[in-house]
Design a protein around this motif. Structure first.
Motif, mmCIF file in Angstrom:
data_model
loop_
_atom_site.group_PDB
_atom_site.id
_atom_site.type_symbol
_atom_site.label_atom_id
_atom_site.label_comp_id
_atom_site.label_asym_id
_atom_site.label_seq_id
_atom_site.Cartn_x
_atom_site.Cartn_y
_atom_site.Cartn_z
ATOM 1 N N GLN A 15 26.059 63.185 50.122
ATOM 2 C CA GLN A 15 25.661 63.148 51.524
ATOM 3 C C GLN A 15 26.841 62.759 52.413
ATOM 4 O O GLN A 15 27.033 63.333 53.496
ATOM 5 C CB GLN A 15 24.522 62.153 51.726
ATOM 6 C CG GLN A 15 23.203 62.549 51.087
ATOM 7 C CD GLN A 15 22.121 61.521 51.379
ATOM 8 O OE1 GLN A 15 21.963 61.061 52.511
ATOM 9 N NE2 GLN A 15 21.366 61.144 50.357
ATOM 10 N N LYS A 53 29.359 65.650 52.793
ATOM 11 C CA LYS A 53 28.844 66.658 53.727
ATOM 12 C C LYS A 53 28.950 66.170 55.168
ATOM 13 O O LYS A 53 29.355 66.921 56.064
ATOM 14 C CB LYS A 53 27.385 66.972 53.391
ATOM 15 C CG LYS A 53 27.189 67.758 52.101
ATOM 16 C CD LYS A 53 25.708 68.041 51.873
ATOM 17 C CE LYS A 53 25.503 68.859 50.604
ATOM 18 N NZ LYS A 53 24.061 69.119 50.341
ATOM 19 N N ASN A 65 31.330 67.828 58.212
ATOM 20 C CA ASN A 65 30.750 68.257 59.493
ATOM 21 C C ASN A 65 31.322 67.453 60.658
ATOM 22 O O ASN A 65 31.572 68.003 61.741
ATOM 23 C CB ASN A 65 29.226 68.095 59.455
ATOM 24 C CG ASN A 65 28.563 69.060 58.488
ATOM 25 O OD1 ASN A 65 29.082 70.158 58.233
ATOM 26 N ND2 ASN A 65 27.420 68.685 57.940
#
Length: 329
Positions: free
Chosen positions: A66, A69, A73
């Motif tokens: 998590q 990611k 981003n």
């Protein structure tokens, strides 16, 4: 270049450690993030529906996955959506940050303008009645918790006298009314100033008194210079670099104070938003708010350290000596 390159590397490394720490702590904290997104409906979800919802929000993966990611981003400017507000977190913060900047910015200017004047006055009147009274009053005011003073002011001016609003940044339908905004700003701003004013005034007072007791002041007195000229032309001028350093350190301190005030007065700023995001486990919103605050703290500390190193050559000399020893080893 090596000097400033080292500062930049320290800044980047500190931000990286901060992001990892906040990300893991937020997700390991007890609570159900689905409540933030789905509200009371989350309690009626079946195990299959909960699994689907967690998968939709990207919360089923291991925390390390998590984080990777999120970091990818974030580097592209995508910080995700707010679970509670169902919109991009930058839009949510953009609607609130202006209120915090107004409260914190005006408070910061008033605190350091007032603290400089108070510090000079107390140093000028050292050990006299004025100095003793201001020291006592300042110590008492700075020791009283912000939330307690805020509640007392609300009780007096909002409940009993009914002359000032107890919450919000403006009345309904009056967002563009400057006078209405000023009235709503009076009590929160008063708390921010009262809580921090004397703390920094006392620091400036002591800095000035250190200069007053320096050898060059004795020499100036021996040459016949009067007290006023020594104080304003020499002592205060020599204190100003340290004053700028204190200002840099104070930015996160005063910002933290505005967060508390915003929560008490329901003032729609990022302080109240931070409390909501932590309470409802709004991970993406909480993450960006913590990163913004943390980056500001790290940046201000580095700026303060840089100012001190430029002021005091001994700090630079120690750093150069340490570097040369490492190279020799």
């Amino acid at each position: 270049m090596a000097y400033y390159g080292k500062k930049i590397l320290i800044f980047i490394f500190s931000v990286l450690i901060l992001s990892i720490t906040v990300f893991y702590v937020a997700r390991l904290a007890p609570g159900d993030p689905l409540v933030s997104y789905y509200g009371e409906r989350s309690e009626k979800m079946s195990p299959e529906e909960r699994e689907w919802a967690m998968e939709k929000l990207g919360l089923n993966d291991p925390i390390s996955v998590q984080y990777i990611k999120w970091a990818k981003n974030a580097l592209h400017g995508d910080f995700g959506i707010s679970f509670k507000y169902k919109q991009d977190v930058t839009e949510v913060i953009g609607g609130r940050i202006g209120n915090t900047l107004i409260l914190g910015g005006i408070g910061f200017l008033c605190i350091f303008g007032g603290s400089l004047l108070l510090g000079i006055l107390c140093a000028w009147q050292e050990d006299k009645l004025t100095d003793r009274i201001l020291c006592k009053l300042g110590t008492i005011s700075s020791c009283i918790p912000e939330f307690w003073i805020a509640l007392v002011l609300i009780l007096i001016f909002s409940v009993n006298l009914r002359i000032l609003p107890s919450s919000g940044a403006y009345s309904t339908g009056k967002a563009g009314n400057i006078g209405d905004r000023v009235i709503h700003l009076v009590m929160p701003l008063a708390i921010v100033i009262l809580e921090h004013l004397w703390y920094y005034a006392y620091m400036i007072r002591n800095k000035i008194l250190e200069e007053v007791r320096a050898d060059y002041v004795l020499l100036a007195k021996a040459k016949g210079l009067n007290k006023k000229k020594i104080m304003f032309h020499h002592c205060i001028r020599n204190v100003m670099p340290a004053y700028l350093s204190i200002m840099a350190i104070a930015v996160p301190h005063i910002l933290g104070g505005t967060y508390v005030v915003e929560s008490v007065f329901s003032y729609p700023g990022i302080g109240a938003l931070s409390y909501e995001s932590a309470r409802y486990h709004d991970y993406n919103l909480l993450m960006l708010l913590c990163m913004m605050s943390g980056i500001l703290v790290i940046f201000c500390n580095i700026v303060s350290q840089t100012i001190n190193e430029q002021i005091d050559p001994r700090m630079r000399a120690e750093e150069i000596t340490e570097q040369s020893e490492v190279v020799e080893q």
